[in-house]
Design a protein around this motif. Structure first.
Motif, short mmCIF file in Angstrom:
data_model
loop_
_atom_site.label_atom_id
_atom_site.label_comp_id
_atom_site.label_asym_id
_atom_site.label_seq_id
_atom_site.Cartn_x
_atom_site.Cartn_y
_atom_site.Cartn_z
N LEU A 29 -4.37 7.39 -1.74
CA LEU A 29 -5.45 8.24 -1.20
C LEU A 29 -5.55 9.58 -1.91
O LEU A 29 -6.47 10.35 -1.65
N THR A 30 -4.60 9.87 -2.79
CA THR A 30 -4.71 11.11 -3.57
C THR A 30 -5.59 10.90 -4.79
O THR A 30 -5.96 11.87 -5.46
N GLN A 52 -10.49 9.59 -2.08
CA GLN A 52 -10.40 10.72 -1.14
C GLN A 52 -11.52 10.74 -0.12
O GLN A 52 -11.34 11.21 0.99
N CYS A 53 -12.69 10.27 -0.50
CA CYS A 53 -13.84 10.31 0.42
C CYS A 53 -14.18 8.93 0.95
O CYS A 53 -15.34 8.65 1.28
N GLU A 64 -6.13 15.91 -6.93
CA GLU A 64 -5.08 16.41 -6.05
C GLU A 64 -3.73 16.40 -6.75
O GLU A 64 -2.94 17.33 -6.62
N TRP A 96 0.83 -1.21 0.00
CA TRP A 96 0.00 0.00 0.00
C TRP A 96 0.87 1.26 0.00
O TRP A 96 1.79 1.39 0.79
N ASN A 97 0.54 2.14 -0.90
CA ASN A 97 1.26 3.40 -1.04
C ASN A 97 0.27 4.51 -0.67
O ASN A 97 -0.83 4.58 -1.24
N ALA A 98 0.66 5.36 0.28
CA ALA A 98 -0.27 6.40 0.75
C ALA A 98 -0.73 7.30 -0.39
O ALA A 98 -1.77 7.96 -0.30
N SER A 99 0.01 7.30 -1.47
CA SER A 99 -0.36 8.11 -2.63
C SER A 99 -1.71 7.65 -3.22
O SER A 99 -2.35 8.40 -3.95
#
Lengths: 134, 617
Positions: B85-86, B91-92, B242, B80-83
């Motif tokens: 969530l962009t 995002q929601c 984003e 999992w890459n936090a990116s």
């Protein structure tokens, strides 16, 4: 020690407040290098005043001098509102200086806002904000 | 140091003063009433000092300590890459019911009573974090069937056990166990206990996830009663772009062994990596001995071809009926879903008659006809649309066609000349080509089951039952003749086998399928669908097999297929053979949810199809 103080301060604040309207849908620790800072200076191209977080997009050079569009993550609408920041505080074309934590993925050109300044011009007064985005 | 001590002391005194708990019985509200249980009504604020660092700033990457996660969950988290969530579609993402009570915002409880008896029908709960509405049914109603849609909050039923409200929840969407990339599957169920002590409320949650947890995960949070509730109850979330310029369909992820942050948390807290990586053993005091004498740290994290090939048994519940019957599930608007006939069938019903998407297996055709008759006793079946050629979707064509009518030509000829021929069957031309031709492995289908109205291009549109029906060709996806069917007014899409909830996509290379076509189709489906609120509701998706879905399930499925494609692509680039790739188990983190070692569409078959599809010049 900084994290402990932040914890105690925010815990106390949360008890006083009727609600806490600051919240990351993601983990900041997972998204940004919290122990590093970066400063970018350039033209604001977009200001998104929204939840879960507001964003400003800034055209500015990277450390190699190449122009990039930086996505700077700011507070949720509620947090900015309490800080006196409105949708009209900034507008496209403003020259801004942003300081913040760089994102973990360099190709995203992402920054977590710590401070933003728009120097005064003939058309606009100086604007500045600094704080902790939660 | 003096300043620090003063700050500590004053902060602790402040917290203590604010969190003083009145003796039970002193509270004006909240007393237990034998007939109706304990009244939870009112506003409650979370006490955020509990697990504050995880709840507000958020957990560190690869901090899985103390969580009973499986090997598959760990690989999911490391990839999992936090990116991710962009991406606008992430995002929601709402925190699921087992996680959302860790959020920061206030919530409200109230009761809904039968106006005649004044008995409690339901306890309602509005949670400001992500504006979630939750209903806890108190009237002993059954939980929905396995083929019903899931939601962020799930479906909950409650009962009083003394002065404790105990709640059981099923039908929860996929979400987080911890929001640093540890997944909770859509198979998770939740037991909760709400315990009121005057002006304090303790919430205990016990999550059981057969896919990603080795044993139940128990957590608790406390809330304070807020008699002066005010402030903002809203949290509207709006998705935006984003990160500029990301290629369509790209899903940020780390290939196995290439997460650069594996050691960061362990190093920060001087823990052996084995402690940071979690697992059931890290939950118990005995693990202290392991920490004192940890095994040697690996010199390097997993190499690309060294995913630990742990066999993961599929732990998912079957979403199909077990009684051999065909069941009707209302979707929304004019649309119903029939399950139990092989592939799912979408039924559109209205004043003009009936239109169906797919016909299921030949053996269940009579039951499908009976179900359609229940939905439309007066008006005839006029149109059948086939999403693709496979017999679990076209097997009932012959009988269903015979049970319907075609009314085209009636206005011209003055009589319904075509009606006796039965319903029209619409499909992309490739479906007719394949059904009408014999191959080395399969005989041609009976002529009366062939499509009667084919389209050659990308799209066919029609207006039926007061809505436009958009039939779109997805090239070389599951097969070469796939159609998706979009009911625009009802806002429902039938996907055929491009999307299923029961397994990995079956890429039928022999019939013209390809992994890139499959991904293109999944991304096109995402483009067509729009959520009502925070990736829930809005457009509903009827998959080829499995339960009813909305856009969120499509997103997670597209992400999974993309991530596995990326891994296999990297392995091919490295020169690995198909057998080496299969042995490396590039699907390991998803096998407990989607894997299969026998039947139609096995894990090995999927990996091989992706490998071959990507290797084609």
């Amino acid at each position: 020690m900084k994290r402990t103080l932040l914890f105690l301060g925010l815990a106390a604040a949360s008890m006083l407040s009727t609600q806490v309207n600051v919240y990351a849908h993601h983990s900041f620790a997972a998204t940004y290098f919290e122990d590093k800072t970066v400063t970018i200076e350039g033209k604001l191209v977009q200001f998104l005043y929204r939840n879960p977080h507001s964003f400003v997009h800034v055209e500015a050079p990277d450390d190699k001098g190449e122009m990039q569009t930086w996505a700077v993550e700011w507070g949720a609408g509620g947090q900015l509102s309490r800080d006196g920041v409105t949708r009209e505080s900034l507008k496209p074309g403003d020259h801004v200086i942003v300081k913040g934590n760089p994102g973990r993925n360099p190709e995203d050109h992402r920054v977590r806002m710590q401070a933003i300044t728009r120097p005064a011009t003939a058309d606009a007064a100086e604007f500045s904000w600094k704080g902790v985005v939660q | 140091m003096g300043d620090f001590r003063r700050t500590m002391t004053s902060s602790m005194l402040l917290i203590a003063a604010l969190t003083t708990v009145p003796v039970f019985g002193q509270a004006v509200v909240g007393e237990f009433v034998p007939d109706i249980g304990l009244d939870l009504s009112g506003t409650w604020n979370p006490l955020l000092h509990e697990d504050f660092l995880e709840r507000i700033p958020g957990p560190e990457l690869v901090n899985y300590s103390g969580l009973p996660i499986t090997e598959g969950s760990r690989l999911w988290g490391e990839s999992w890459n936090a990116s991710r969530l962009t991406m606008p579609e992430h995002q929601c993402q709402v925190h699921v019911s087992p996680y959302i009570y860790r959020g920061p915002m206030q919530m409200r409880f109230w009761t809904e009573r039968d106006p005649q008896s004044q008995k409690i029908i339901a306890i309602r709960n509005y949670i400001s974090t992500y504006e979630q509405n939750r209903t806890i049914w108190m009237d002993n109603r059954p939980h929905p069937p396995a083929w019903a849609a899931h939601t962020w909050m799930g479906f909950s039923t409650g009962k009083w056990e003394g002065n404790i409200l105990t709640v059981y929840t099923t039908h929860i969407k996929q979400g987080w166990v911890r929001r640093d990339g540890l997944p909770e599957s859509d198979q998770a169920t939740l037991v909760e206990h709400f315990i009121r002590h005057g002006d304090r409320l303790t919430h205990v949650s016990i999550v059981t996830d057969p896919v990603y947890l080795t044993e139940p995960l128990v957590k608790s949070e406390d809330f304070a009663y807020n008699a002066n509730a005010a402030g903002n109850w809203l949290y509207p979330c709006e998705e935006v772009e984003e990160v500029e310029g990301r290629p369509k369909g790209a899903v940020p992820n780390y290939l196995p062994g290439q997460n650069p942050f594996i050691m960061e948390y362990a190093n920060m807290y001087h823990l052996p990596l084995i402690a940071a990586l979690g697992g059931p053993e890290t939950m118990y005091p005995e693990f202290e001995k392991v920490i004192k004498n940890p095994p040697p740290e690996p010199k390097d994290t997993l190499a690309l071809d060294e995913i630990t090939p742990m066999p993961e048994k599929n732990m998912a519940q079957s979403p199909n009926p077990t009684d051999g019957e065909v069941h009707i599930l209302p979707v929304q608007g004019n649309i119903y879903m029939l399950v139990g006939a092989g592939g799912n069938i979408a039924v559109q019903v209205g004043d003009m008659g009936v239109l169906i998407v797919d016909t299921g297996l030949a053996s269940t055709a009579d039951k499908v006809i009976a179900a359609i008759h229940k939905l439309s006793p007066e008006k005839p079946l006029q149109y059948i649309i086939n999403t693709h050629v496979h017999p679990d979707h076209t097997g009932g064509n012959e009988k269903l066609r015979a049970a319907g009518v075609t009314i085209t030509g009636a206005n011209v000829t003055g009589d319904i000349a075509d009606a006796s021929k039965g319903a029209a069957i619409i499909a992309q031309q490739a479906v007719q080509d394949r059904m009408s031709a014999s191959s080395a492995t399969q005989k041609a289908a009976p002529a009366d089951s062939w499509p009667t109205d084919t389209y050659l291009g990308d799209r066919k549109t029609m207006w039926f039952n007061d809505e436009s029906v958009d039939i779109m060709h997805e090239k070389a996806a599951h097969t070469d003749g796939d159609s998706i069917v979009y009911f625009r007014h009802s806002d429902v899409i039938a996907t055929g086998d491009i999307f299923v909830t029961t397994g990995y996509p079956f890429i039928d290379l022999e019939r013209g399928g390809s992994i890139q076509g499959e991904l293109n189709a999944l991304n096109n489906l995402l483009d067509l669908s729009i959520s009502k609120h925070d990736e829930e509701g809005g457009t509903y998706i009827i998959p080829g097999h499995g339960r009813l879905c909305d856009r969120w399930e499509l997103i997670e499925y597209r992400d999974m297929v993309t991530i596995i494609r990326d891994r296999i692509q990297a392995m091919i680039k490295k020169g690995m053979t198909v057998d080496q790739v299969k042995a490396a188990r590039p699907t390991m983190d998803y096998d407990a949810r989607y894997g299969a070692d026998k039947g139609f569409g096995t894990t090995d078959g999927f990996v091989e199809a992706v490998y071959k599809s990507l290797s084609k010049k």
